[in-house]
Design an enzyme around this catalytic site. Structure first.
Site, short mmCIF file in Angstrom:
data_model
loop_
_atom_site.label_atom_id
_atom_site.label_comp_id
_atom_site.label_asym_id
_atom_site.label_seq_id
_atom_site.Cartn_x
_atom_site.Cartn_y
_atom_site.Cartn_z
N CYS A 18 0.36 -1.39 0.01
CA CYS A 18 0.01 -0.05 -0.36
C CYS A 18 0.89 1.18 0.15
CB CYS A 18 -1.16 -0.16 1.33
SG CYS A 18 -2.08 -1.76 2.15
N ARG A 47 6.87 -11.67 5.59
CA ARG A 47 5.95 -11.42 6.86
C ARG A 47 6.82 -12.62 7.59
NH1 ARG A 47 -0.02 -10.58 5.18
NH2 ARG A 47 0.51 -8.69 3.72
N GLN A 65 2.08 -10.85 -3.97
CA GLN A 65 0.87 -10.83 -4.20
C GLN A 65 -0.36 -9.43 -5.66
OE1 GLN A 65 0.22 -8.02 -0.53
NE2 GLN A 65 -1.78 -8.77 0.02
N ASP A 67 -2.07 -6.92 -6.04
CA ASP A 67 -2.22 -6.14 -5.36
C ASP A 67 -2.42 -5.19 -6.67
OD1 ASP A 67 -2.93 -5.26 -3.23
OD2 ASP A 67 -1.34 -5.33 -2.21
N HIS A 69 -3.98 -0.60 -6.39
CA HIS A 69 -4.94 0.07 -5.02
C HIS A 69 -5.38 1.20 -6.07
CE1 HIS A 69 -1.86 -1.77 -2.25
NE2 HIS A 69 -2.32 -1.70 -1.73
N LYS A 148 -15.67 -4.26 3.68
CA LYS A 148 -14.90 -4.70 2.28
C LYS A 148 -15.80 -5.57 1.75
CE LYS A 148 -12.41 -8.37 5.97
NZ LYS A 148 -11.61 -8.96 6.04
N HIS A 194 -7.88 -1.31 -1.56
CA HIS A 194 -7.16 -2.03 -2.16
C HIS A 194 -7.35 -3.34 -2.63
CE1 HIS A 194 -4.88 -0.28 1.81
NE2 HIS A 194 -5.74 0.19 1.87
ZN LIG Z 1 -2.98 -2.03 0.30
#
Ligand SMILES: [Zn+2]
Length: 321
Positions: A18, A47, A65, A67, A69, A148, A194
């Protein structure tokens, strides 16, 4: 997190993507005309999970990910959520994976007013119903910064896996002082979504490997066709077939080991190769191939062109076969 010190400064390897997207957004001023602004990436994150929590491909310490945004104005939330939901539906459908949608609502510990939360929750709910889908409510399970949608896949053993999410975030853009200029030339704070489709790519590979029990559909199988020459005499003809299929982009292997044909067939079956082709004298003389499908069995002798047509069909339609 994995942390370290370099030149007396604290560093950490990113556990999420993010902040990167936020910094990119903040590189230049934005107007309402730019929105929605969609930043996508295959973000590599680390992680430090407890070693006892690690589990095959499902829980690892370093993963990717898919991902994105998305920075947008409040009025754009619903149409954007429709877009993302359609994308997720399209991707899961390709794998033949059934899924359900969960709407997580305002938790006890939250920021923002109840009215804002209701508006946001309604936007998510309306987006789902507007495209003829249904959802279950997961009361109080939203993040503290916004509601979400979670997309939970069901595999062939009836297990549920949470993969895709669409998360509304009213908090982070304000904390990083993100702005855009609205139609009245006034500064506004954008909302951030996200979203992931696969979630963790590694985990998704684990899920579909279990789901298909290793027997991937032809379009996805690492080896799509395995040629099994009965004797050395069939090597040249096998090479020729492989060259023609290679040319069309198929993933083909030849088993040239000095093993009995029965053994080669058994091994190819264990490897769950979709199509195996036993190549013997009869095919060489007739100029044919005799493919055998993993579950459909013998398809009979045919020309190589006919076999190419079969492959083309199952791959182009991404058939679950
Ligand atoms: Zn995010």
């Amino acid at each position: 997190m994995y942390t370290t010190v370099i030149d007396e400064e604290d560093y950490a390897i990113k556990p999420m993507n993010c902040p990167g997207s936020i910094l990119v957004y903040d590189l230049e001023p934005h107007s309402y005309r730019d929105l929605p602004l969609r930043y996508g990436e295959l973000g590599h994150v680390h992680r430090h999970e407890l070693s006892g929590a690690l589990h095959g491909m499902f829980r690892v310490r370093c993963f990717t990910q898919d991902d994105a945004h998305i920075l947008l104005a409040k009025e754009q939330i619903q149409s954007e959520v429709v877009r993302i939901t359609k994308l997720i539906d399209e991707v899961y459908s390709v794998f033949g994976l059934p899924y359900k949608i969960l709407l997580s609502t305002m938790p006890e510990d939250h920021i923002g007013t109840r009215a804002d939360w209701e508006k946001a929750e309604n936007a998510l709910a309306d987006a789902i119903t507007s495209i003829g889908k249904t959802y279950e409510v997961n009361p109080g399970d939203g993040a503290f910064y916004g509601p979400k949608l979670d997309f939970e896949i069901e595999d062939c053993l009836g297990r549920h896996w949470q993969c895709g999410t669409i998360q509304l975030d009213y908090q982070l853009p304000g904390r990083f002082n993100l702005e855009y200029t609205d139609t009245n030339s006034e500064k506004q704070t954008p909302v951030m979504i996200h979203r992931v489709v696969f979630g963790s790519v590694e985990r998704f590979i684990g899920i579909i490997t279990e789901h298909f029990a290793g027997a991937f559909p032809t379009w996805l199988a690492p080896v799509q066709v395995k040629l099994l020459p009965v004797t050395d005499r069939a090597f040249e003809y096998s090479d020729k077939i492989k060259a023609e299929l290679d040319e069309l982009g198929y993933r083909v292997q030849i088993d040239k080991r000095n093993e009995k044909t029965g053994r080669k067939i058994r091994d190819a079956q264990m490897e769950k190769v979709p199509y195996m082709v036993v190549v013997g004298d009869r095919d060489i003389e007739a100029g044919t191939v005799s493919p055998r499908h993993r579950t459909d069995g013998d398809l009979g002798a045919m020309s190589l062109d006919q076999f190419k047509d079969i492959l083309k069909e199952v791959v182009a339609t991404k058939a679950i076969k």
